[in-house]
Design an enzyme around this catalytic site. Structure first.
Site, PDB file in Angstrom:
ATOM      1  N   CYS A  70       0.820  -1.212   0.000  1.00 21.96           N
ATOM      2  CA  CYS A  70       0.000   0.000   0.000  1.00 21.96           C
ATOM      3  C   CYS A  70       0.853   1.261   0.000  1.00 21.96           C
ATOM      4  O   CYS A  70       1.055   1.902   1.029  1.00 21.96           O
ATOM      5  CB  CYS A  70      -0.964   0.025   1.181  1.00 21.96           C
ATOM      6  SG  CYS A  70      -2.230   1.302   0.985  1.00 21.96           S
TER       7      CYS A  70
ATOM      8  N   CYS B 281      -5.836   2.232  -4.269  1.00 15.94           N
ATOM      9  CA  CYS B 281      -5.281   2.868  -3.088  1.00 15.94           C
ATOM     10  C   CYS B 281      -6.209   4.002  -2.663  1.00 15.94           C
ATOM     11  O   CYS B 281      -6.227   5.064  -3.285  1.00 15.94           O
ATOM     12  CB  CYS B 281      -3.885   3.406  -3.382  1.00 15.94           C
ATOM     13  SG  CYS B 281      -3.050   4.050  -1.920  1.00 15.94           S
TER      14      CYS B 281
END
Length: 428
Positions: A177, A357
């Protein structure tokens, strides 16, 4: 909610004679989702999930724990409650691989034989890769949303800091991430703004990357928040050392001509993201490719050398974003291809590199970055409903309310809402 285990999963590898049709190494998001997707398609085959931990964590929620939105307990459940019906849970760690012999060696001293192997071990957070970091984590103002036990300390620091220097860091890629390091910063800045403390706290973001975000279309909306919060953006600046007692962070900075300098920055709060790598058991195995990651075809996710081995999630040597959203799309692809392999048929599904994201730029608004291989924009919803290139309340609603349910009750149970595997040879 209790942690009572359902009757279906069992620690019964010995009953199978240590031989399975499918062995999944890793009981995290990737491993559980793939096993569930396989068993949803075909019952009656033998499946083992190798996982030593008794707890399973919803890691995307740790950003919201650190931002004071989620409680820590919302991100943790018992592993036993998540093992899919029809699969055996082998509560051990993988210690080695012999793909030529179809064997996985275990920390118990035994081994498991497979017809098809799925590697979903995740990656390793190298906390010791930054000098002095490990001994000061969780105190002296040093925290990280990349650990379950530390995310509450992030929110504690945000709440108690009234003035001083707040420093946020991001290591070299790849990391899981890639937006999470700045998510923590934006939520902290928004909290300080709401309390009227924005002028009292100097915020800096040191990232080892040459840019703020890897997909250029999402940089402008993020830069608006960099300016709004008066963040000092330091590119090509990599954290090398932490002196927690004296609250000094040391960075290595790379200039345009490639020369390197070292700077020291005082901090009152330091949010650290550690460097990350493939697990040692993978790096030192025949499965490893470039950088130690499992070498797979980026479309089929099958190993480039061993045709009965697949990998997905953070450990796979692919260029997509290492996110739970990527796993949600990868798992059905691997499930279909695993069954094709068992049937001695060609690969049937492919993956386009999708990842997402949700960048929490302020409480209540998110820039939802969705993209595939090569940085190609790949939105799930039409732009009239959700424009991912702008901060929206809709994206925040999805992050806070929809995605956790989709995770716990959807992907981990093999329910493939809006992620049907793409069949090779058909238009996208």
């Amino acid at each position: 909610m209790t942690d009572t285990a359902p009757s279906a999963p069992s620690l019964s590898s010995a009953v199978r004679g240590l031989t399975y049709d499918v062995v999944v190494v890793g009981g995290g998001a990737a491993g559980l989702s793939t096993a569930a997707s396989i068993l949803k398609r075909r019952g009656g085959i033998t499946v083992a999930i190798i996982e030593p931990s008794t707890s399973h964590f919803y890691q995307p929620g740790w950003t919201l724990v650190g931002g004071g939105v989620f409680k820590q307990s919302q991100t943790r459940r018992s592993e036993s409650r998540l093992i899919p019906a029809g699969a055996d849970w082998v509560q051990a760690a993988a210690t080695g691989f012999e793909p030529e012999a179809n064997l996985v060696h275990l920390s118990t001293g035994s081994s498991i034989r497979y017809s098809v192997l799925v590697v979903a071990t995740g990656l390793t957070l190298n906390w010791d890769g930054i000098e002095g970091l490990s001994e000061t984590l969780g105190r002296n103002g040093v925290t990280s949303n990349y650990r379950y036990d530390l995310a509450p300390y992030t929110w504690q620091m945000v709440q108690t800091l009234g003035r001083g220097n707040a420093v946020f860091t991001q290591p070299p890629m790849p990391i899981k991430c890639a937006g999470a390091p700045q998510k923590a910063m934006y939520l902290a800045c928004d909290a300080w703004r709401r309390r009227g403390l924005a002028d009292n706290i100097n915020v800096s973001f040191h990232t080892a990357t040459p840019g703020l975000f890897g997909v250029k279309e999402f940089v402008p909306p993020l830069m608006e928040y960099i300016h709004r919060y008066h963040i000092d953006l330091c590119l090509k600046s990599n954290l090398k050392k932490v002196d927690g007692k004296n609250r000094i962070a040391t960075f290595e900075n790379v200039a345009e001509d490639g020369s390197k300098t070292t700077t020291e920055t005082e901090f009152d709060m330091l949010h650290v993201v550690p460097p990350q790598c493939a697990p040692e058991v993978i790096r030192n195995s025949p499965l490893a490719g470039d950088g130690g990651w499992v070498s797979v075809d980026p479309a089929t996710l099958r190993h480039t050398k061993f045709e009965n081995v697949f990998a997905l999630g953070d450990v796979a040597g692919t260029s997509n974003a290492k996110t739970a959203a990527a796993v949600r799309v990868q798992a059905p692809v691997v499930a279909v291809n695993v069954l094709a392999t068992l049937d001695h048929k060609p690969m049937a599904a492919d993956y386009d590199g999708y990842g997402a994201c949700p960048l929490t730029v302020e409480r209540g608004k998110i820039v939802l970055a969705e993209f595939a291989y090569g940085g190609k924009l790949d939105p799930t919803l039409p732009t009239w409903l959700l424009n991912g290139r702008k901060p929206t309340h809709m994206a925040w609603f999805l992050k806070e309310w929809v995605m956790p349910v989709l995770y716990w009750d959807g992907m981990l149970k093999g329910r493939e809402l809006m992620v049907a595997p793409h069949k090779i040879g058909t238009p996208r």
